[in-house]
Each structure stands twice: as C-alpha cells, then as structure tokens.
Design a protein around this motif. Structure first.
Motif, PDB file in Angstrom:
ATOM      1  N   ALA B  51      37.179  44.894  95.292  1.00  0.00           N
ATOM      2  CA  ALA B  51      36.270  45.585  95.899  1.00  0.00           C
ATOM      3  C   ALA B  51      35.869  45.929  94.621  1.00  0.00           C
ATOM      4  CB  ALA B  51      37.465  46.757  96.596  1.00  0.00           C
ATOM      5  N   LEU B  52      36.312  46.627  93.934  1.00  0.00           N
ATOM      6  CA  LEU B  52      35.755  46.726  92.328  1.00  0.00           C
ATOM      7  C   LEU B  52      34.695  45.553  91.732  1.00  0.00           C
ATOM      8  CD1 LEU B  52      38.495  48.289  90.477  1.00  0.00           C
ATOM      9  CD2 LEU B  52      36.315  49.903  90.843  1.00  0.00           C
ATOM     10  N   GLU B  54      32.812  43.822  94.419  1.00  0.00           N
ATOM     11  CA  GLU B  54      32.154  43.963  94.727  1.00  0.00           C
ATOM     12  C   GLU B  54      31.292  44.898  94.848  1.00  0.00           C
ATOM     13  OE1 GLU B  54      32.739  42.823  99.383  1.00  0.00           O
ATOM     14  OE2 GLU B  54      32.807  45.464  98.801  1.00  0.00           O
ATOM     15  N   GLY B  55      31.107  46.283  94.354  1.00  0.00           N
ATOM     16  CA  GLY B  55      30.920  47.317  94.021  1.00  0.00           C
ATOM     17  C   GLY B  55      30.178  47.105  92.878  1.00  0.00           C
ATOM     18  N   LEU B  58      27.284  44.817  94.453  1.00  0.00           N
ATOM     19  CA  LEU B  58      26.384  45.689  95.273  1.00  0.00           C
ATOM     20  C   LEU B  58      25.355  46.512  94.705  1.00  0.00           C
ATOM     21  CD1 LEU B  58      29.210  46.810  97.810  1.00  0.00           C
ATOM     22  CD2 LEU B  58      26.719  45.246  98.623  1.00  0.00           C
ATOM     23  N   ILE B  59      26.195  47.339  93.125  1.00  0.00           N
ATOM     24  CA  ILE B  59      23.952  48.110  93.074  1.00  0.00           C
ATOM     25  C   ILE B  59      23.521  47.423  93.164  1.00  0.00           C
ATOM     26  CG2 ILE B  59      24.491  49.134  90.702  1.00  0.00           C
ATOM     27  CD1 ILE B  59      26.898  50.414  90.612  1.00  0.00           C
TER      28      ILE B  59
END
Lengths: 464, 68
Positions: B51-52, B54-55, B58-59
């Motif tokens: 998830a990190l 992916e963050g 995503l930015i």
C-alpha cells in the motif's frame, strides 16, 4: 464499549454527510470561470423552431476561428429532441471513456436505467436566494438532461448547472437543448456547457467548489447543497451499518453468556480482527482509545465499497471513489494524529535528538512535508483504487457497444460484433468484479492499518 | 503533447510500483515458505508495504492526470 462504537459511527457519518453535501468538489470536472467569453451569443443554425429563425452559422464559424481550439465533445450527445443542438459541437459515436467518466461522477439524480431516474432533493443557493426542489421538477428530456430551466437552474447530464447570464428569465421555462465544448484557457482544456433557449446559446456555470481551483472549479454563481447520488448512497450505507451494529450490539445484552448468533457472529470476528491485528500491535495498551475510530473507518469504507459494487439502483454510487469523501476521511486521521501527538512525536518532527544540526536543517522540512503527505496518500490511494475499479468495469461492459460498433449508446449496431463483445465482456466483468470484491476489503483494511500506523507513531511512548 | 508525456509518466510510475510490489510479494512468499507459522504477520505487513508503494505510484498517476 459497544455504545462508544455506535456513537462514533453516528457522529462520523453525519459529519461526513454534511461535509460532502457542502463540498462535493468535482475533481474530474473543470469549471469554466466567468471571464472566458466563448460561446456567448452563438446563434444556432435553424434546426430549432425559434422566433428569430436567422441562420447565424457564419457568425458562429468566425467565432470558432477566433478561438481556434474548440474540440468535439467526448461523445456527450445532447440532442434532447432527436436532432442536433447547435450549442457546441457533437460527436455522436459511442465513447466508452466518456461513459465511464460520467459514471464515476456525482449527480443530482439517481439513474436506474434508460431514462428512468430516481429524483433526489436539490438545495441550491445563489445570489437570488435559496431554492429547494426535487430533481424531477426539471422534467426529462432524455440522457439525464432536464426539459425546463427553473429560476435559471438547468439539469445537464444529471448535474444541476446555472445560467451565468443576467438576461435569462427567472421561473420555469422550457429550454431547447444542451451543448458541450472544450475551450482552452491558460493552456488547459476546460469544458464549457451551454443551453439553447430561444435561439441563443447561454453559457452555464457549474456549482462552486471550495478547493480554490486546485482541482479545477472555483467559486461560481451558485452553491449546491443537494442530497446528491453520493450523499444518498452514504446515508444508505450509514443506515445499513447502523442497523447491523445496533442488532449486533443488542445481542450482547440479550444473549449474554451465550455463543454469538446471526449478525453478531458475522461482525464479531471482523471487530476482533481489527482489534487484534491492527489496534493492539500499533497502540498497545492505548488500543481501546482508538479502536472505535479504526472500526468506523473500516466498516464505513468497506460498506460503501460493497454498495458501490452493486450494479443497479441502490448501489453503484462511487462514494469512496470521490475525492471529497476520501479527503474528509484522511483529514480525520490527520487531525487525530496531530492532536494526539505527544512530545516524543513532535520532537522527532521538529528537532530530532541525536542528529547533527546540519542534518536536522534538511530533515525537519522533510518531516513536516511528511506530516501532510501521509494523509494525502491515504486520500489518493482509496480514491484511485475505487475509481479505477469502477472505470475498468464500465469499460469492460462497454466492450459490447465498442464491438457492436453502434453509432451512439441509444442506437443499435452490428449484432455479430455485439455478441462477440458480450462473450468477451461477461467473463472479463465477472473476473474484475471478483478482484474488486477483494479490493473493497483490502482498501478498507489498508486505510485502517495505515491510519493506525500514523496515529500509533504519534502516541508511541518514548523508548530510548 | 503534454498528454502523451503525462501518459508516459504514468506508465513509468506503474513500472516502478510493479517492480516494488513484485519484490515485496516475492520476498513475502519466500518468508512464508521459510516460516509458515509467521504467515499471518507477514501477510499483513506485505499488504501494508504494498500500500505504501502504491501510494507513491498513485501520486505520480494523479499528477499526470491533472497535468494532462
């Protein structure tokens, strides 16, 4: 404990509903500002039965030439009465991207299928005062467009807009059709919506957003406080969760000392999972203080993700895929982190011990940026995952129309192609639905565990 | 032109995230194979780390989306 959970739920969801009602910023919908004079006074070219009857297409052309950047609309066919509208240009072919884009947006009415819409209440505020009405009072001209303008408000593609011009009459008047074009301002393409009334194109304002134009938008001539599709879905999710948890919480008094049963045994393992796998590892003995918040965000996100996966009426709302909702959730985490942060946490952000001074000068700004980037990524992760899921699902369903080669969404295309498209669409959609079911839970869990990690880091006791 | 560049940027971000999440997944599988009894802990940490990463991706994608 159980009461605390239910109270937190109630407060959290009502706040959320109110906040989103006030500011459903249309992240993916840039607004036109009042200073671009683009399609003003475009007289249309005689398809409509107007009183003037002049064909001003030459005039229109020179105007287009002047701007030079007008693009065909993205498959938004606005011809309400089966003929072309002369406000803006049109591309009639089916555009899966536009359909998907339209699906993920918020709307002032809830579309069931075809032209059947569930009316939702609209609360609109402009300089002319406050106005409350049902979205069905705009009438239905097909494609989510309204038939009437009421006190300058019109319904375009399911969204309420307002005529920017002073000269437009108040009260209920029948309008002709809606146009859509792209104008270029400051190097950015912005959509401009227009409505044709009595042979003239009137520029429309979209609702004001409070994001200061960062995500597009800005302050226009009206505010929209309506119960929109997203707010409706959120209230529905709130109601379902409230009833579920009320039943489960009651069972702990009526069935005291007995094995859990029914809804209780559905929810208890999940609550225990969040407590034992998320809250306790990150908070230790402070777990009980933050558990209600973690459970609230978890069930809120998972519940709304699952409601959004239902492809028909009460479902399909893209709530957790709306930036305003995820922003509010991320702000909650940020506020809780900040107000609960102890001395140890602030020390490590502002002036970390045991680090040379010149390194501190570099690290402090990075740490301060990190404070804001953490909730920002929380917000974007949930938004992007859910929105991407919705878009992919709509595109897969659109394969039927793409292969069918239908000239528009409401006309029939080639049968063999449609069957081939359907044969591809069904397994792909089912596969994607299964993935999205997993994503619904994973994203809820990730939001919850990352919130716990961020808050946990702020309340951790010093140990060095 | 900016649209093409933005699309390229989004693609590059996805490559980076793919490599990162692939590494995490592979290492997590290895770890679970070595110590099956720690599978639960490893799995939740794996999701957290994915998830990190992916963050960050995503930015980049959202930036590409807005610049476009």
């Amino acid at each position: 404990m159980r009461k605390a959970i239910i109270c937190t739920f109630g407060i959290l969801f009502l706040t959320l509903a109110l906040l989103t009602a006030q500011d459903h910023s249309h992240h993916n919908h840039d607004h036109n500002h009042s200073h671009d004079h683009s399609s003003h006074g475009h007289d249309h070219s005689g398809h409509n039965h107007d009183h003037h009857g002049h064909d001003h297409s030459g005039h229109n052309h020179s105007h287009d030439g002047h701007h030079g950047h007008n693009h065909a609309s993205h498959g938004h066919d606005d011809h309400g009465h089966g003929h072309h509208c002369d406000c803006g240009k049109h591309d009639d072919s089916f555009d899966a991207g536009a359909v998907a884009f339209h699906h993920i947006m918020d709307a002032n009415q809830f579309r069931v299928f075809g032209d059947i819409n569930v009316p939702l209440p609209c609360f609109l505020k402009s300089d002319d005062g406050f106005k409350a009405m049902l979205s069905s009072s705009f009438g239905n001209a097909g494609h989510g467009n309204g038939k009437y303008a009421i006190d300058k408000y019109v319904m375009v593609h399911g969204t309420v807009m307002r005529v920017a011009d002073e000269g437009f009459p108040m009260g209920k008047v029948e309008v002709n059709c809606y146009g859509h074009e792209e104008i270029v301002k400051d190097g950015k393409e912005l959509p401009l919506f227009t409505v044709s009334y009595q042979g003239k194109c009137w520029k429309l304002h979209e609702k004001s957003t409070l994001d200061g134009g960062i995500l597009g938008g800005g302050i226009t001539s009206f505010y929209d406080f309506s119960i929109t599709k997203n707010v409706f879905t959120m209230l529905l999710g709130f109601l379902i969760l409230f009833l579920l948890f009320r039943t489960a919480a009651k069972a702990y008094t009526t069935r005291k000392g007995m094995a859990p049963k029914g809804i209780q045994s559905l929810l208890e393992p999940v609550v225990l999972f969040i407590r034992d796998e998320v809250a306790v590892p990150f908070f230790g003995h402070k777990a009980d203080k933050f558990l209600p918040y973690l459970l609230s965000v978890f069930f809120f996100i998972v519940g709304l993700n699952l409601i959004g996966q239902i492809p028909f009426f009460p479902g399909s709302g893209n709530v957790t895929g709306s930036l305003s909702v995820t922003a509010v959730l991320a702000i909650f985490t940020f506020v809780i982190t900040t107000i609960n942060g102890n001395k140890h946490y602030w020390e490590h952000i502002v002036w970390m011990p045991g680090v040379p001074a010149w390194v501190k000068i570099i690290l402090t700004p990075v740490e301060i940026m990190g404070m804001f980037i953490k909730p920002l990524t929380l917000m974007l992760r949930l938004f992007a995952n859910i929105t991407a899921g919705h878009i992919v699902l709509v595109i897969f369903v659109s394969l039927i129309f793409i292969f069918g080669g239908a000239p528009s969404m409401y006309e029939s295309g080639n049968m063999g192609g449609s069957i081939l498209g359907t044969a591809m669409a069904i397994p792909l959609t089912m596969f994607m639905m299964a993935i999205e079911l997993l994503v619904a839970f994973i994203q809820g869990f990730v939001f919850c565990i990352l919130s716990a990690a961020y808050i946990g880091a702020a309340v951790e006791d010093a140990h060095h | 032109m900016t649209g093409t560049l933005a699309a390229l940027g989004a693609g590059l971000a996805v490559i980076g995230a793919g490599i990162g999440i692939g590494n995490i997944g592979g290492k997590a599988m290895e770890a679970i194979a070595r110590q099956p009894e720690a599978a639960g802990d490893i799995r939740s940490n794996m999701i957290l780390m994915a998830a990190l990463i992916e963050g960050a991706a995503l930015i980049a994608i959202i930036l590409a989306f807005f610049i476009n």
